[in-house]
Write a protein that holds these residues in place. Structure first.
Motif, PDB file in Angstrom:
ATOM      1  N   ARG A 107      42.209  63.741  22.253  1.00  0.00           N
ATOM      2  CA  ARG A 107      43.156  64.760  23.403  1.00  0.00           C
ATOM      3  C   ARG A 107      43.141  65.703  23.476  1.00  0.00           C
ATOM      4  N   GLU A 126      42.694  69.720  25.768  1.00  0.00           N
ATOM      5  CA  GLU A 126      43.267  70.970  25.965  1.00  0.00           C
ATOM      6  C   GLU A 126      42.335  71.988  26.363  1.00  0.00           C
ATOM      7  N   CYS A 170      38.116  73.644  28.320  1.00  0.00           N
ATOM      8  CA  CYS A 170      38.692  71.919  28.259  1.00  0.00           C
ATOM      9  C   CYS A 170      38.081  71.570  26.978  1.00  0.00           C
ATOM     10  N   GLY A 175      42.923  65.604  30.105  1.00  0.00           N
ATOM     11  CA  GLY A 175      43.766  66.589  29.452  1.00  0.00           C
ATOM     12  C   GLY A 175      45.438  66.989  30.747  1.00  0.00           C
ATOM     13  N   GLN A 176      45.894  68.151  30.408  1.00  0.00           N
ATOM     14  CA  GLN A 176      47.237  68.677  31.289  1.00  0.00           C
ATOM     15  C   GLN A 176      46.761  69.059  32.223  1.00  0.00           C
TER      16      GLN A 176
END
Length: 110
Positions: free
Chosen positions: A3, A5, A22, A101-102
């Motif tokens: 994942r 972030e 990141c 990522g978001q």
């Protein structure tokens, strides 16, 4: 499971600077390459920059000379954005191996 972030972004005036971060979690190995993309309203997602664990970098034509990608152990990616223009406005995404990522909003406006 891998994942990503992200942090950073925000509002800046034309000519200003911002820094994005990141970090990849979920693997003990280097992930390659780590990339930045961006998407402006009404436009397709656009390649911005990448860096391999070897240090090799590549930039999109629209940001070359103004943006600098860098990388630190372990799997931390940064994007220093200087001399920003309104055309740099958009959501910036970090990506590795089809994992995204978001996103981080960057707005360049006076």
């Amino acid at each position: 499971q891998l994942r990503l972030e992200q942090s950073g972004g925000g509002l800046v005036q034309p000519g200003g600077s911002l820094r994005l971060s990141c970090e990849a979690f979920g693997t003990p190995f280097d992930v390659d390459p780590m990339r930045w993309y961006r998407q402006a309203p009404g436009r397709e997602r656009e390649f911005v920059a990448e860096e391999h664990s070897s240090g090799k970098t590549r930039y999109g034509d629209s940001v070359s000379g103004r943006f600098t990608v860098s990388r630190q152990p372990h799997n931390r990616l940064f994007l220093q954005m200087d001399n920003l223009t309104p055309e740099d406005t958009g959501v910036y995404f970090c990506t590795v191996s089809a994992i995204w990522g978001q996103g981080a909003q960057v707005t360049v406006s006076s």
